[in-house]
Design an enzyme around this catalytic site. Sequence first.
Site, PDB file in Angstrom:
ATOM      1  N   CYS A 180     -12.883 -32.082   4.144  1.00 24.81           N
ATOM      2  CA  CYS A 180     -11.648 -31.380   4.479  1.00 24.81           C
ATOM      3  C   CYS A 180     -11.575 -30.951   5.943  1.00 24.81           C
ATOM      4  O   CYS A 180     -11.371 -31.774   6.826  1.00 24.81           O
ATOM      5  CB  CYS A 180     -11.454 -30.197   3.530  1.00 24.81           C
ATOM      6  SG  CYS A 180      -9.738 -29.579   3.506  1.00 24.81           S
ATOM      7  N   GLU A 227     -12.349 -33.620  -2.318  1.00 20.04           N
ATOM      8  CA  GLU A 227     -13.059 -32.340  -2.264  1.00 20.04           C
ATOM      9  C   GLU A 227     -12.790 -31.568  -3.555  1.00 20.04           C
ATOM     10  O   GLU A 227     -11.688 -31.625  -4.111  1.00 20.04           O
ATOM     11  CB  GLU A 227     -12.534 -31.538  -1.072  1.00 20.04           C
ATOM     12  CG  GLU A 227     -13.034 -30.109  -0.966  1.00 20.04           C
ATOM     13  CD  GLU A 227     -12.281 -29.298   0.082  1.00 20.04           C
ATOM     14  OE1 GLU A 227     -12.868 -28.344   0.616  1.00 20.04           O
ATOM     15  OE2 GLU A 227     -11.097 -29.611   0.372  1.00 20.04           O
ATOM     16  N   LYS A 279     -20.350 -28.792   3.304  1.00 17.46           N
ATOM     17  CA  LYS A 279     -19.295 -28.574   4.299  1.00 17.46           C
ATOM     18  C   LYS A 279     -19.727 -27.596   5.378  1.00 17.46           C
ATOM     19  O   LYS A 279     -20.166 -26.478   5.096  1.00 17.46           O
ATOM     20  CB  LYS A 279     -18.049 -28.051   3.579  1.00 17.46           C
ATOM     21  CG  LYS A 279     -16.798 -27.933   4.450  1.00 17.46           C
ATOM     22  CD  LYS A 279     -15.627 -27.556   3.560  1.00 17.46           C
ATOM     23  CE  LYS A 279     -14.320 -27.445   4.309  1.00 17.46           C
ATOM     24  NZ  LYS A 279     -13.208 -27.117   3.386  1.00 17.46           N
TER      25      LYS A 279
END
Length: 310
Positions: free
Chosen positions: A168, A46, A123
């Site tokens: 994440c 990330e 995300k």
Amino acid sequence: MRVVNVAAAQMGPIQKADSRQAVVKRMIELMDEAKARGADLIVYPELALTTFFPRWYMEDQAEVDAWFEREMPNAATKPLFERAARHQMAMNFGYAELTPEGHHFNTCILTDKIGKIVGKYRKVHLPGHSEFDTKRAFQHLEKRYFEPGDFGFNVWRALGGIFGMAICNDRRWPETYRVMGLQGVEMVLIGYNTPSVNAEKSEEGPEKRLFHNRLSVQAGAYQNSTWVVCVAKAGVEDGHPLIGGSLIVNPDGEIVAEAKTEEDELLVHPCDLDVTVFGKQTIFNFAQHRRIEHYRLISSRTGAVPPPET
């Protein structure tokens, strides 16, 4: 057998002062090593091009935007794309994306073996907070700098298989894997930047954080009979430590490779996509065993609501 030789390219710390060009040079060095070890696909973390800037509180939007990429590839990343095409290696990496319409996302991409972008993910599960918090040991301002992803959890056909992506905090949510699992995903690619200490619970240090990392990834892999490749940016960035623990997990939920350092480190493992089939046809045969009539709350309710007291 449908074997994809995967390189999980953990990256050590990126300091606030490090240039994109310096970071890309490190990424290319990892890619060259991956090529020498026969990799078909390299997976980076990330926000692979910069430090984890959401730890810094900024009010000047121009200062914020300096951490974002307005196009991909761009001048700084073009050498990375060119090297990937030369090596005939697919790649996945994360970065901060600023769209032409002015939207800000925490994004990652997947390319094919000639450097063409074949998939993009933004995300969805943004952790942290949006305003300066004096009660925290350090700030985690993803909700300030990013919007929740607007693409959902898609999958793509690539490298002879079905690939998905997440970033994440997404790895902690079972819905992430299940939505992709319902599309037949065979490998999920995840990059992360995870602080070594919980900003709101200081006793939760790196050992517990690494435990939760493994737990989330192994459960997602097993419960959807998929490979998961989970790659960290690690080490101490301007005094702020991040956990390592990059790992490759097979469809039985077993760790087949795990990083030992908090530096630039390459894990390479041959992943046979055909080994996902057994779990998908037996215990996790969704078509045969799922009972969607009982799952309504998952998509209709956001927060937990206890039953009324008697």
